[in-house]
Design a protein around this motif. Structure first.
Motif, short mmCIF file in Angstrom:
data_model
loop_
_atom_site.label_atom_id
_atom_site.label_comp_id
_atom_site.label_asym_id
_atom_site.label_seq_id
_atom_site.Cartn_x
_atom_site.Cartn_y
_atom_site.Cartn_z
N ILE A 4 1.40 -1.33 -0.53
CA ILE A 4 0.00 0.52 -0.07
C ILE A 4 0.88 1.12 -0.20
O ILE A 4 0.31 2.61 -0.56
N GLN A 29 -0.91 -4.74 2.80
CA GLN A 29 -1.32 -3.73 2.74
C GLN A 29 -1.75 -4.76 4.44
O GLN A 29 -1.13 -5.87 4.95
N ALA A 64 -1.16 3.61 -1.81
CA ALA A 64 -2.31 2.93 -2.67
C ALA A 64 -2.45 2.71 -4.27
O ALA A 64 -3.46 3.67 -5.08
N LEU A 78 -7.57 8.70 2.50
CA LEU A 78 -7.15 7.32 2.47
C LEU A 78 -6.33 7.63 4.11
O LEU A 78 -6.35 6.79 4.18
N ARG A 148 -11.45 6.02 10.54
CA ARG A 148 -10.96 4.52 10.74
C ARG A 148 -10.36 4.84 9.00
O ARG A 148 -11.09 4.13 8.34
N PRO A 149 -9.55 5.50 9.43
CA PRO A 149 -8.46 4.68 8.08
C PRO A 149 -7.92 3.81 7.59
O PRO A 149 -7.61 2.63 8.22
N ARG A 150 -7.94 3.69 6.28
CA ARG A 150 -7.09 2.54 5.51
C ARG A 150 -6.00 2.27 5.56
O ARG A 150 -4.98 1.47 5.90
N LEU A 151 -5.10 3.88 5.80
CA LEU A 151 -3.32 3.80 6.09
C LEU A 151 -3.59 4.82 7.16
O LEU A 151 -4.24 6.23 7.08
N GLY A 180 -8.17 -4.51 9.63
CA GLY A 180 -7.31 -4.57 8.50
C GLY A 180 -6.58 -2.63 7.67
O GLY A 180 -6.20 -3.77 6.85
N ALA A 181 -5.77 -2.02 8.65
CA ALA A 181 -5.91 -0.73 8.51
C ALA A 181 -4.42 -1.37 8.50
O ALA A 181 -3.90 -2.38 8.84
N THR A 182 -3.03 -0.75 7.41
CA THR A 182 -2.10 -0.69 7.95
C THR A 182 -1.50 0.74 8.38
O THR A 182 -1.72 1.71 8.60
#
Length: 307
Positions: A4, A29, A64, A78, A148-151, A180-182
């Motif tokens: 990612i 990820q 990403a 993101l 609740r970000p992806r990264l 599931g976050a990085t």
């Protein structure tokens, strides 16, 4: 897993001052990536390049698949970002700052936000100018986690936090990872990276000198054990034990042992003698770098596995 975060030959200089030079690494990820190095090593510069706050002299950073400079607005959607030195409006209260960032994000889960405020025990009624360093850090961390970000990109995230809030932060990291976050977090605290991270990149003098699994950090972690005995004990009793790098006699009955790895063999050997005291000392990360890396930042031949 696919990466990612992709950093390729990233270089940034500040005129005659050091920035970063030819830095390359990936973050997969779901990883918790520890960006480790002494203060001034280049961690913050790299993070600001990732956030599109600085333009690289050369190289590219992607999140990403998006170029961190050319597509910085899309990247920021993101990412949850906590800067190393939060500089927020001093006249707003903590609650007003979090409300502003929530609107900026298009709205956040208010129950989740209230839970974060409770967990960090933050008084959101105070103005930012009146907050302690630790409370300013809490505001920065809450706004980073609240959508609740992806990264998550967190620069020295535990600076100023007391031990209880450091523990709460560690729980949040694990929960985000399990969800599931990085995460990419910078630190100059070796123990923090060992506790939280799955992979690590080590930077010194603006150059990435090592990256890989966090177990690799433990390979360079030397520490000292000082044992005072009730009688004279020869250095030879410990010199050949597994992991012992050096034994120094501090008088007839006191030994200082430099160790890499588990102390099990030392403890068992010490049990054969009357032990008055046993003290361990973990060196600073700067001490480790000074011992482990040569003056130009390259690895010694023995550390690199070269005979």
């Amino acid at each position: 897993m696919s990466a990612i975060v992709e950093v390729t030959h990233l270089t940034k200089s500040y005129g005659g001052k050091r920035g970063v030079a030819d830095v390359s690494f990936d973050v997969s990820q779901g990883d918790v990536f520890g960006f480790l190095g002494p203060n001034g090593a280049g961690k913050t510069t790299t993070i600001r390049l990732l956030m599109g706050l600085l333009h690289p002299d050369s190289g590219v950073a992607r999140i990403a698949g998006l170029d961190c400079w050319a597509e910085s607005v899309a990247v920021k959607r993101l990412v949850g970002y906590a800067p190393g030195e939060p500089a927020l409006d001093p006249d707003l209260t903590g609650g007003q700052i979090l409300e502003y960032f929530g609107h900026l994000r298009g709205g956040v889960d208010q129950a989740h936000l209230k839970d974060l405020i409770r967990r960090f025990d933050l008084d959101i009624r105070q103005r930012f100018r009146h907050y302690s360093t630790g409370n300013k850090r809490k505001v920065a961390l809450i706004q980073a986690f609240m959508h609740r970000p992806r990264l998550l990109i967190l620069d020295e995230p535990t600076n100023g936090l007391d031990p209880l809030n450091q523990q709460e932060f560690a729980r949040l990291v694990r929960e985000a990872r399990d969800g599931g976050a990085t995460l990419l977090l910078s630190s100059h605290v070796l123990g923090e990276v060992e506790q939280l991270c799955t992979t690590v990149g080590i930077i010194r003098d603006g150059r990435l000198v090592r990256s890989g699994d966090v177990a690799g950090v433990k390979d360079i972690k030397h520490y000292e054990i000082t044992i005072a005995f009730g009688q004279a004990v020869p250095s030879s009793a410990f010199a050949d034990l597994p992991g012992v790098a050096h034994v120094e006699a501090l008088g007839e009955s006191v030994l200082r042992i430099a160790l890499q790895g588990a102390p099990d063999a030392i403890v068992k050997a010490a049990a054969a003698y009357p032990v008055v005291s046993l003290v361990t000392h973990e060196p600073s990360l700067e001490d480790i770098f000074l011992r482990y890396y040569s003056a130009d930042g390259s690895m010694p031949r023995e550390a690199a596995g070269v005979a």
